[in-house]
Design a protein around this motif. Sequence first.
Motif, short mmCIF file in Angstrom:
data_model
loop_
_atom_site.label_atom_id
_atom_site.label_comp_id
_atom_site.label_asym_id
_atom_site.label_seq_id
_atom_site.Cartn_x
_atom_site.Cartn_y
_atom_site.Cartn_z
N GLY A 157 0.81 -1.20 0.00
CA GLY A 157 0.00 0.00 0.00
C GLY A 157 0.85 1.26 0.00
N GLN A 158 2.16 1.09 0.17
CA GLN A 158 3.03 2.27 0.17
C GLN A 158 4.18 2.15 -0.82
OE1 GLN A 158 4.03 1.96 4.32
NE2 GLN A 158 5.92 0.85 3.93
N PHE A 159 4.31 0.98 -1.47
CA PHE A 159 5.38 0.79 -2.44
C PHE A 159 4.91 -0.20 -3.49
CE2 PHE A 159 9.76 -0.15 -3.86
CZ PHE A 159 10.26 1.15 -3.88
N PRO A 160 5.08 0.10 -4.78
CA PRO A 160 4.48 -0.73 -5.84
C PRO A 160 5.17 -2.05 -6.12
CG PRO A 160 5.76 1.02 -6.83
CD PRO A 160 5.77 1.27 -5.35
N VAL A 161 6.47 -2.16 -5.75
CA VAL A 161 7.24 -3.36 -6.08
C VAL A 161 7.77 -3.97 -4.79
CG1 VAL A 161 9.14 -4.32 -7.41
CG2 VAL A 161 7.92 -2.31 -8.26
N ILE A 162 7.59 -5.26 -4.62
CA ILE A 162 8.08 -5.94 -3.42
C ILE A 162 9.19 -6.90 -3.82
CG2 ILE A 162 6.39 -7.84 -3.54
CD1 ILE A 162 6.21 -7.58 -0.43
N PRO A 163 10.30 -6.93 -3.06
CA PRO A 163 11.43 -7.79 -3.44
C PRO A 163 11.07 -9.27 -3.43
CG PRO A 163 11.73 -6.91 -1.22
CD PRO A 163 10.56 -6.18 -1.82
N THR A 164 11.66 -10.00 -4.36
CA THR A 164 11.39 -11.44 -4.46
C THR A 164 12.64 -12.28 -4.20
OG1 THR A 164 11.79 -11.35 -6.85
CG2 THR A 164 9.51 -11.11 -6.10
N LYS A 165 13.75 -11.62 -3.86
CA LYS A 165 14.99 -12.33 -3.57
C LYS A 165 15.49 -11.97 -2.18
CE LYS A 165 16.42 -12.39 -8.44
NZ LYS A 165 17.47 -11.97 -9.42
N LEU A 172 17.45 -3.68 1.37
CA LEU A 172 16.18 -3.10 0.94
C LEU A 172 16.32 -1.64 0.52
CD1 LEU A 172 13.17 -3.66 0.57
CD2 LEU A 172 12.80 -2.88 2.91
N ASP A 173 17.16 -0.89 1.22
CA ASP A 173 17.33 0.52 0.86
C ASP A 173 17.80 0.66 -0.58
OD1 ASP A 173 16.53 1.37 3.33
OD2 ASP A 173 18.56 1.54 4.15
N SER A 174 18.76 -0.19 -0.96
CA SER A 174 19.27 -0.14 -2.33
C SER A 174 18.19 -0.54 -3.32
CB SER A 174 20.48 -1.08 -2.46
OG SER A 174 20.93 -1.13 -3.80
N PHE A 175 17.40 -1.56 -2.96
CA PHE A 175 16.33 -2.03 -3.83
C PHE A 175 15.28 -0.93 -4.05
CE2 PHE A 175 12.04 -3.88 -4.13
CZ PHE A 175 12.17 -4.61 -5.30
N GLU A 176 14.85 -0.28 -2.96
CA GLU A 176 13.82 0.74 -3.07
C GLU A 176 14.34 1.98 -3.81
OE1 GLU A 176 12.26 1.50 0.82
OE2 GLU A 176 10.95 -0.26 0.75
N LYS A 177 15.61 2.32 -3.58
CA LYS A 177 16.20 3.46 -4.29
C LYS A 177 16.26 3.18 -5.79
CE LYS A 177 19.04 5.31 -0.53
NZ LYS A 177 20.42 5.50 -0.03
N LYS A 178 16.57 1.93 -6.14
CA LYS A 178 16.64 1.55 -7.55
C LYS A 178 15.28 1.68 -8.21
CE LYS A 178 17.94 -2.32 -10.55
NZ LYS A 178 18.45 -3.73 -10.57
N VAL A 179 14.23 1.20 -7.51
CA VAL A 179 12.88 1.29 -8.05
C VAL A 179 12.44 2.75 -8.12
CG1 VAL A 179 10.45 0.70 -7.67
CG2 VAL A 179 12.23 -1.00 -7.21
N ASN A 180 12.73 3.51 -7.06
CA ASN A 180 12.34 4.92 -7.04
C ASN A 180 13.00 5.71 -8.16
OD1 ASN A 180 10.40 5.36 -5.07
ND2 ASN A 180 11.90 5.46 -3.41
#
Length: 230
Positions: A157-165, A172-180
Amino acid sequence: MQSFKQAGSIFLYVLGAIGYVAIVATIIGVSIIIKWAALLLADKLLYDTILIIGDLLRGIEIIELLNILVFAFIGMGVGVATRLLHPQYGRKISAAVLIVIVPLVFMITPAIRYNSWLEKVEESDKLSPPQTATLTNSFLNRKVGLPGFIGYYVYTGQFPVIPTKQSEMKDLDSFEKKVNSRFVQFTGIPPTIVSWSMRVCFWLIRIFYFSIAVIATIAHFREGVRIARR
């Protein structure tokens, strides 16, 4: 003779109640199948084929607009089926049934998404189901303070992509920054504004979808009751 008529009436009402339950169960089953099929088509034809925008559309579950037809079907079907119940209690019983059915059917979409996510995590890191549950619950607890499906629903509800690995969950910070950064490049809006905008918009959209579902159900339920009375 009077007792025989009363027994006959009771028997008819019992048969009607059985038929009502069967119809409602069928309506629920068909609704779930329709929502599952719509999600499957949306993934193949929309979400996975459009870069960046596909992730955003998945986040807001744009396919839910089409699934409003599902709630119209539920309202109409239950409304017509009300004719099978005792006239004095039928409408009240159906209203209570809809209060239960509508939220449950509405939550089918995130439930399917949650199970699909678990399968992807299990497949990507070659984990067993218990290991997958432990990993995902740990991630959700760390991120939103809630495990399982509820934690998944709050996070998405606050982020469109959820990590699968597992590696993405740990960093997670790196993952969310990449998506952002993908959304920033596409829109030109600063990352902080993008994050807050997604969080607010996603929840408002969920409330909007649910409100529309309730309105569609009520309107078509009333119409179904009118049709049944004819």
